[in-house]
Scaffold this motif. Structure first.
Motif, PDB file in Angstrom:
ATOM      1  N   ILE A  95      57.165  49.122  71.171  1.00 27.23           N
ATOM      2  CA  ILE A  95      56.558  47.818  70.878  1.00 27.23           C
ATOM      3  C   ILE A  95      57.386  46.709  71.501  1.00 27.23           C
ATOM      4  O   ILE A  95      56.850  45.783  72.117  1.00 27.23           O
ATOM      5  CB  ILE A  95      56.427  47.618  69.358  1.00 27.23           C
ATOM      6  N   ARG A  96      58.703  46.783  71.338  1.00 30.62           N
ATOM      7  CA  ARG A  96      59.579  45.760  71.915  1.00 30.62           C
ATOM      8  C   ARG A  96      59.435  45.704  73.433  1.00 30.62           C
ATOM      9  O   ARG A  96      59.323  44.625  74.028  1.00 30.62           O
ATOM     10  CB  ARG A  96      61.030  46.059  71.523  1.00 30.62           C
ATOM     11  N   MET A  97      59.396  46.861  74.079  1.00 32.82           N
ATOM     12  CA  MET A  97      59.274  46.897  75.540  1.00 32.82           C
ATOM     13  C   MET A  97      57.923  46.359  75.990  1.00 32.82           C
ATOM     14  O   MET A  97      57.827  45.648  76.987  1.00 32.82           O
ATOM     15  CB  MET A  97      59.483  48.332  76.029  1.00 32.82           C
ATOM     16  N   TYR A  98      56.855  46.681  75.242  1.00 30.36           N
ATOM     17  CA  TYR A  98      55.523  46.189  75.609  1.00 30.36           C
ATOM     18  C   TYR A  98      55.453  44.675  75.475  1.00 30.36           C
ATOM     19  O   TYR A  98      54.922  43.989  76.369  1.00 30.36           O
ATOM     20  CB  TYR A  98      54.465  46.851  74.725  1.00 30.36           C
ATOM     21  N   VAL A  99      55.990  44.147  74.372  1.00 28.55           N
ATOM     22  CA  VAL A  99      55.972  42.696  74.180  1.00 28.55           C
ATOM     23  C   VAL A  99      56.772  42.006  75.275  1.00 28.55           C
ATOM     24  O   VAL A  99      56.330  41.008  75.851  1.00 28.55           O
ATOM     25  CB  VAL A  99      56.529  42.331  72.789  1.00 28.55           C
ATOM     26  N   ALA A 104      54.334  39.330  77.101  1.00 31.39           N
ATOM     27  CA  ALA A 104      54.950  38.028  77.372  1.00 31.39           C
ATOM     28  C   ALA A 104      54.448  37.446  78.698  1.00 31.39           C
ATOM     29  O   ALA A 104      54.193  36.242  78.798  1.00 31.39           O
ATOM     30  CB  ALA A 104      56.470  38.159  77.388  1.00 31.39           C
ATOM     31  N   LYS A 105      54.286  38.293  79.686  1.00 30.83           N
ATOM     32  CA  LYS A 105      53.803  37.823  80.989  1.00 30.83           C
ATOM     33  C   LYS A 105      52.368  37.321  80.890  1.00 30.83           C
ATOM     34  O   LYS A 105      52.009  36.299  81.483  1.00 30.83           O
ATOM     35  CB  LYS A 105      53.894  38.955  82.014  1.00 30.83           C
ATOM     36  N   ARG A 106      51.544  38.026  80.141  1.00 31.97           N
ATOM     37  CA  ARG A 106      50.138  37.631  80.005  1.00 31.97           C
ATOM     38  C   ARG A 106      50.011  36.329  79.223  1.00 31.97           C
ATOM     39  O   ARG A 106      49.191  35.465  79.556  1.00 31.97           O
ATOM     40  CB  ARG A 106      49.358  38.757  79.338  1.00 31.97           C
ATOM     41  N   VAL A 107      50.845  36.175  78.172  1.00 29.01           N
ATOM     42  CA  VAL A 107      50.824  34.934  77.396  1.00 29.01           C
ATOM     43  C   VAL A 107      51.301  33.764  78.250  1.00 29.01           C
ATOM     44  O   VAL A 107      50.709  32.676  78.227  1.00 29.01           O
ATOM     45  CB  VAL A 107      51.676  35.068  76.117  1.00 29.01           C
TER      46      VAL A 107
END
Length: 202
Positions: A95-99, A104-107
Motif C-alpha cells: 500500500i505504501r509503495m502504491y501510494v 501520488a503521481k496521479r493526484v
C-alpha cells in the motif's frame, strides 16, 4: 467555446481528484487496520506460546503431570501466526509503495500541483537508521515466530533423550515437516526485510 471546454476539463479534473483522494483515504484506512492487526499478532504469539509451553511442562493442573507432546503444537502455532503477520506486513508495504509510486503521481497530475503530494510516505523513511531498524525488527520477528518453534522441537527431543526413547516414525516425520516450515518462514522474513530495506531507485 473554449471557456466551456475549460470548465468541462476542470470539472473532470475535480471529479478525478475526488475519486483519487477517496482511494487514498480507503487505502490509508486499510493500512492502519492492517498495522494494528499485525502488531497485535506479536502479543498473541507470545501468549499462545506461553500457554502451550505451560501445558507441556505442567499439564492442565491436578495430578496429570507434564504433557511434553504439547511442544509439537508450538511450531504450528508460531508458523500460522508468523505467516499471517508476514502477509499483513507485505500488504502494508505494498500500500505504501502504491501510494508513493502511483497514486501520488496521479493526484499531482490531476490537481496540477507543483510540489510532491503525500510526501510523508517517503519522508519518514529517509533517515540513516531505517535500514538498521528493519534488521533489528527482523531479529524480533524471527525471535517471535521462528525461534520458539525450533526451541520447542529441541525441548521435545531433550525430553525423549532423558527418557531414553526415540520418536516414532510419524512423530519424526511431523517434526521434520515442522522444522522445514519454520526454516522456509525464516527465509521469507529475511527476503521481505531485504526488499523493504532496499533504497528506492532514483
Amino acid at each position: 467555446m473554449h471557456v466551456e471546454e475549460r470548465k468541462e476539463e476542470e470539472g473532470s479534473n475535480e471529479q478525478e481528484l475526488g475519486v483519487l483522494l477517496g482511494e487514498y483515504g480507503a487505502l490509508k484506512s486499510e493500512q492502519s487496520a492492517r498495522i494494528g492487526f499485525r502488531d497485535n499478532l506479536l502479543y498473541v504469539t507470545v501468549g499462545a506460546v506461553g500457554a502451550v509451553t505451560s501445558v507441556a511442562l505442567g499439564g492442565f493442573g491436578g495430578s496429570g503431570g507434564p504433557m511434553h507432546a504439547a511442544f509439537l503444537v508450538v511450531p504450528w502455532v508460531t508458523a500460522i501466526l508468523g505467516w499471517t503477520y508476514l502477509v499483513n506486513d507485505q500488504k502494508i508495504t505494498a500500500i505504501r509503495m502504491y501510494v508513493e509510486d502511483e497514486l501520488a503521481k496521479r493526484v499531482k497530475r490531476s490537481a496540477k500541483a507543483r510540489q510532491a503530494v503525500f510526501a510523508w510516505e517517503g519522508f519518514h523513511r529517509r533517515d540513516g537508521r531505517r535500514k538498521l531498524r528493519k534488521w533489528v525488527q527482523l531479529g524480533i520477528d524471527l525471535g517471535t515466530f521462528v525461534a520458539p518453534g525450533l526451541c520447542a522441537l529441541a525441548a521435545y527431543m531433550v525430553h525423549l533423550s532423558a527418557d531414553k526413547r526415540s520418536p516414532t516414525w510419524y512423530v519424526s516425520a511431523l517434526m521434520l515437516v515442522e522444522a522445514v516450515v519454520l526454516v522456509v518462514l525464516a527465509a521469507l522474513f529475511v527476503d521481505h526485510t531485504r526488499e523493504a530495506s532496499r533504497p528506492k531507485p532514483r
